[in-house]
Write a protein that holds these residues in place. Structure first.
Motif, PDB file in Angstrom:
ATOM      1  N   LYS A  54      49.395  45.342  41.379  1.00 63.52           N
ATOM      2  CA  LYS A  54      48.121  44.933  40.789  1.00 63.52           C
ATOM      3  C   LYS A  54      48.193  45.131  39.267  1.00 63.52           C
ATOM      4  CE  LYS A  54      45.115  46.130  44.700  1.00 63.52           C
ATOM      5  NZ  LYS A  54      43.966  46.946  45.103  1.00 63.52           N
TER       6      LYS A  54
ATOM      7  N   ALA B   1      48.732  44.538  46.139  1.00 62.87           N
ATOM      8  CA  ALA B   1      48.089  43.460  46.898  1.00 62.87           C
ATOM      9  C   ALA B   1      49.117  42.911  47.880  1.00 62.87           C
ATOM     10  CB  ALA B   1      47.609  42.374  45.957  1.00 62.87           C
TER      11      ALA B   1
ATOM     12  N   CYS C 209      43.730  41.563  48.332  1.00 54.70           N
ATOM     13  CA  CYS C 209      43.815  42.342  47.080  1.00 54.70           C
ATOM     14  C   CYS C 209      43.388  43.793  47.259  1.00 54.70           C
ATOM     15  CB  CYS C 209      42.958  41.670  45.997  1.00 54.70           C
ATOM     16  SG  CYS C 209      43.770  40.209  45.301  1.00 54.70           S
ATOM     17  N   GLU C 210      42.940  44.162  48.443  1.00 53.50           N
ATOM     18  CA  GLU C 210      42.534  45.545  48.723  1.00 53.50           C
ATOM     19  C   GLU C 210      43.494  46.216  49.690  1.00 53.50           C
ATOM     20  OE1 GLU C 210      40.156  46.862  47.004  1.00 53.50           O
ATOM     21  OE2 GLU C 210      39.791  44.911  46.053  1.00 53.50           O
TER      22      GLU C 210
ATOM     23  N   LYS D 210      44.011  34.610  41.989  1.00 53.33           N
ATOM     24  CA  LYS D 210      44.077  34.364  43.429  1.00 53.33           C
ATOM     25  C   LYS D 210      43.722  32.917  43.790  1.00 53.33           C
ATOM     26  CE  LYS D 210      41.914  35.902  47.759  1.00 53.33           C
ATOM     27  NZ  LYS D 210      40.974  36.876  48.363  1.00 53.33           N
TER      28      LYS D 210
ATOM     29  N   CYS E 203      45.695  39.151  41.354  1.00 51.84           N
ATOM     30  CA  CYS E 203      44.365  39.031  41.970  1.00 51.84           C
ATOM     31  C   CYS E 203      43.403  38.213  41.113  1.00 51.84           C
ATOM     32  CB  CYS E 203      43.796  40.422  42.245  1.00 51.84           C
ATOM     33  SG  CYS E 203      44.673  41.277  43.585  1.00 51.84           S
TER      34      CYS E 203
END
Length: 843
Positions: free
Chosen positions: A824, A777, A770-771, A832, A829
């Motif tokens: 995003k 993502a 997610c980063e 997840k 996320c």
């Protein structure tokens, strides 16, 4: 009817003063209305002289009318009436411009029986009623010396007195008093005028909108040379000093420059229809036309006007400052100081005084290289300041066209000094800069009509280098100091030449990069530094363009910005260059907002540089963009569409397709209303879908799960259009094509559903990051190839409302490697854990 005859008739009728004023006013208006036609025939000083003498004629008529009305048939001889009308200031110099005030002094001698005060009042009232804007003074002859002592401005005006009409005896007595005034305290007068000049230069520097009267090199500087010459040598014209103080060649060049400035000033007044001495950008087109600067391209005519104006002002500055120095020198030094000056001799004939280099008059010049080395030596210790005498000495040398090793080495050394800009300034002021640093030649006195830059290109370039020399920025100074010695020198050369490509047809950044390459190589800079310098000049507007035109909080924007730089050193140097460039535009242009935005972009770029894969990917995309922009078909598209295509977010879209393929795909997307499709059934099946409305992707893939899907790509294009490419390991017959088309049509019915088999994906075979970027993502699946796998994933994402921005599916040796970029939007996320539980299972 002739004016004199008309006035005679009025006088014969004993008409009132206002009737005579009315007639004069009408005649003056007629004259002023036809001034443009007169200007076309004369121009320059000849026009100013013509205008001055025309005003003389009107005032002379008023004088004679008053005497006729006062004395009637008992007319005395003109010399008997103790009055003289005297022109002052620019009117006295016969340089009266169209809308300038008419400075008139009436001098008299109190004599019984003449009603002097009544005569003077009548002259003034008729002149005012006739429409004259008089700046007048009335003095008894004996008062003049005391009046001159009151104010230096009055003394200066009196020194430029010129007789118009009246008593020759009064004028002769006035001249004697003027001689006394000139001789009174000359040292104090000269020092005061020099101080006044310094303040004026600070207030009116040479800019893109020069005040041609008050600025550096303006008419006031020419006047100052005459005023000091008048005080010291009692001359009435500067030309009287040619052959003694002034060189004939220098005077000819100076006079031609001043003549052009006179022409520009007169045209300015006529164009603005008022007193206007600033060559404002909005007035330039009309002034160029009035001056008859004819070009097929009006912009070229305007460029020529401003360029010639700037060059003429610089010539006047250069010549007048040297003469002013020579003429005022006796008033600046005292004999008791000579021993102190001898201690400051740099070499015979050249000395330093108050950190300024001076040269003795009549000194035989040595070589240009000799004086350049002297400047380098001085600038190694402190910012070198040169007097006009030293600059004149350099001006008399020749810069060799073919530069030997020593001269090339000396020029290169300029950029290794702590005070490089001071040497460049000395070369500029001496007129040797374009011969010394050849890439500067085409940008000397080159105007910039963008309304942004305050200075012409040459002065802007100098100020950029000066800002770098004086860099005090808390963040940028340590960056600059951290560079190695050669890199610092290279950056200084870039600062001076970053705009050297302006004034050409091609993009000035590209031309500038080419000029820099040749010149930096000639100076002997290492090849790697030359490459860095080329990159900096090519992208020197990149930071400001990005902060003003793009979303710097978008990671893709930052990636595109930093991709051509590719390393921290170049990013640091670009930030330093940008800071200096913007500061050199003009006072207060670099502000807190600009500072904040540039820092935000810089630190975001630093973060991106720590992700080399993203930088490399963006760099590849930019190369493909450049190839696309060169296609004739792309150039033919509307500008708005070109921008939309270039703004397609996916780097992969640009990397995977050729420039022509990108053009074809983007052009087809232009015609999409709801959706469009193309089915290619060759050895393998390929389906391309363009859609604006939602597609039931899980249903589509489920219905086609009997075919082995090996590649699926999804790209956001523009105007809400998404482009899907599905490639299969199998194919279909022509008879099956309509069936596939129907499946695609049905896939746009969001109520359709299909039962799908859950694939087997081990927990270790799926990763979610997610980063990955600030915007997207990343989900990656590496597992065994299974029919319906993509259909199941797509169907589940449809249920959650997750939007797949880009998907790349590849199959090799019975295993899949599926990559999904997902926006995003808060649904991916946050879910997840749920997604991993749904998609994975143990065997």
């Amino acid at each position: 009817m002739d004016l004199n005859i008309a006035i005679e008739e009025l006088l014969d009728k004993e008409a009132e003063d206002f009737e005579i004023s009315k007639l004069l006013k009408k005649e003056i208006k007629h004259y002023l209305d036809n001034l443009e036609e007169i200007f076309q025939q004369t121009q320059g000083k000849a026009f100013l002289v013509h205008h001055t003498r025309k005003i003389d004629r009107f005032l002379s008529i008023i004088y004679r009318v008053v005497l006729r009305k006062m004395f009637r048939e008992f007319q005395p001889m003109r010399n008997s009436v103790p009055i003289a009308l005297i022109a002052l200031g620019s009117y006295g110099r016969e340089q009266l411009c169209v809308h300038s005030d008419i400075d008139l002094m009436i001098v008299y001698k109190e004599t019984p029986g003449y009603n002097i005060r009544e005569i003077i009042e009548k002259i003034l009232y008729i002149a005012w009623d006739a429409g004259f804007h008089l700046g007048h003074r009335v003095h008894e002859i004996s008062e003049l010396p005391d009046v001159a002592k009151e104010d230096i401005t009055i003394k200066t005006a009196l020194m430029e007195s010129r007789f118009i009409i009246g008593s020759n005896f009064i004028w002769m007595e006035t001249q004697r008093q003027l001689g006394v005034i000139r001789r009174h305290e000359p040292r104090e007068y000269v020092l005061s005028k020099l101080s006044e000049s310094e303040k004026r230069h600070l207030k009116h520097p040479l800019t893109m909108e020069p005040n041609i009267k008050e600025c550096v090199g303006g008419i006031r500087d020419a006047n100052l040379a005459f005023w000091i010459a008048s005080v010291r040598h009692n001359v009435f014209r500067l030309r009287e000093l040619v052959g003694s103080v002034i060189d004939e060649t220098d005077y000819t060049e100076y006079r031609a420059a001043l003549e052009f400035i006179f022409r520009v000033r007169a045209a300015l007044h006529l164009t603005a229809k008022k007193k206007e001495d600033t060559l404002r950008l909005d007035l330039v087109p009309d002034v160029a036309t009035l001056l008859g600067i004819e070009k097929k391209n009006p912009k070229k005519a305007q460029k020529e006007l401003v360029s010639r104006t700037l060059q003429s002002l610089d010539i006047i500055r250069k010549k007048s400052s040297y003469w002013i120095g020579l003429l005022s020198r006796p008033y600046l030094y005292e004999a008791s100081h000579i021993p102190l000056l001898r201690k400051e001799f740099v070499e015979p004939g050249i000395f330093r005084c108050q950190d300024t280099l001076y040269a003795r008059r009549g000194l035989k010049p040595k070589t240009f290289l000799h004086y350049l080395k002297l400047l380098l030596k001085e600038a190694a210790l402190y910012p070198v300041v040169t007097d006009a005498s030293f600059e004149h000495l350099i001006d008399r040398t020749e810069v060799p066209k073919s530069k030997g090793r020593q001269l090339v080495g000396a020029i290169r050394q300029i950029f290794y000094l702590p005070h490089s800009a001071s040497v460049v300034k000395a070369l500029y002021r001496s007129g040797k800069l374009p011969q010394t640093i050849q890439p500067m030649k085409r940008i000397m006195y080159l105007p910039q009509f963008d309304g942004y830059h305050h200075y012409p290109v040459d002065l802007h370039s100098y100020h950029t280098l000066l800002t770098l020399d004086n860099l005090r920025h808390d963040l940028l100074r340590p960056m600059f100091d951290a560079l190695d010695r050669d890199s610092r020198a290279m950056l200084k050369l870039v600062a001076l030449l970053h705009d050297a490509g302006k004034g050409r047809i091609r993009d000035h950044r590209e031309v500038g990069a080419d000029l820099f390459k040749v010149y930096a190589q000639k100076l002997g800079f290492p090849e790697q530094l030359v490459k860095e310098g080329i990159l900096l000049i090519r992208h020197h507007t990149r930071m400001t363009d990005t902060i003003h035109n793009e979303d710097i909080y978008d990671e893709s924007t930052v990636s595109r910005f930093v991709a051509p730089l590719n390393n921290r050193k170049l990013l640091d140097m670009l930030f330093i260059l940008t800071y200096c460039d913007v500061n050199a535009v003009g006072e207060n242009v670099y502000n807190t907002f600009t500072e904040r935005m540039l820092k935000t972009l810089y630190f975001a770029a630093v973060e991106i540089l720590e992700k080399p894969a993203i930088v490399d990917e963006t760099a590849k995309r930019l190369r493909r963009e450049q190839a696309l922009k060169k296609l004739p078909e792309f150039k033919a598209l509307p500008r708005s569409l070109q921008k939309k295509i270039a703004a397609i977010e996916s780097n992969l879209f640009f990397i995977k397709h050729t420039a022509r393929e990108i053009l074809e795909i983007a052009s087809r997307a232009r015609s999409v209303i709801d959706y469009d499709m193309q089915i290619t059934a060759g050895e393998t099946l390929k389906i391309e879908i363009y859609r604006k409305i939602p597609i039931n992707l899980g249903y589509l893939l489920g219905k086609l799960s009997h075919l082995e899907l090996v590649t699926m790509e999804i790209f956001k294009l523009y105007d809400g259009v998404k482009y899907f490419v599905l490639e299969f390991n199998d194919t279909i017959t022509p008879e099956e094509v309509p069936m596939v088309e129907q499946i695609i049509h049905d896939s746009f019915d969001m109520t359709k559903s299909i039962k799908l088999t859950r694939p087997v994906i081990k927990p270790k075979e799926i990763t979610i990051d997610c980063e990955h970027t600030k915007t997207y993502a990343l989900m990656q699946i590496k597992t065994a190839n299974q029919r319906g796998l993509m259909a199941y994933v797509a169907h589940y994402f449809d249920l959650l409302g997750i939007d797949i921005a880009t998907a790349v599916i590849t199959t090799r040796k019975h295993r899949v490697n599926d990559l999904f970029l997902i926006e995003k939007n808060g649904k991916f996320c946050t879910n997840k854990k749920k997604i991993l539980e749904e998609l994975t299972s143990e065997e």
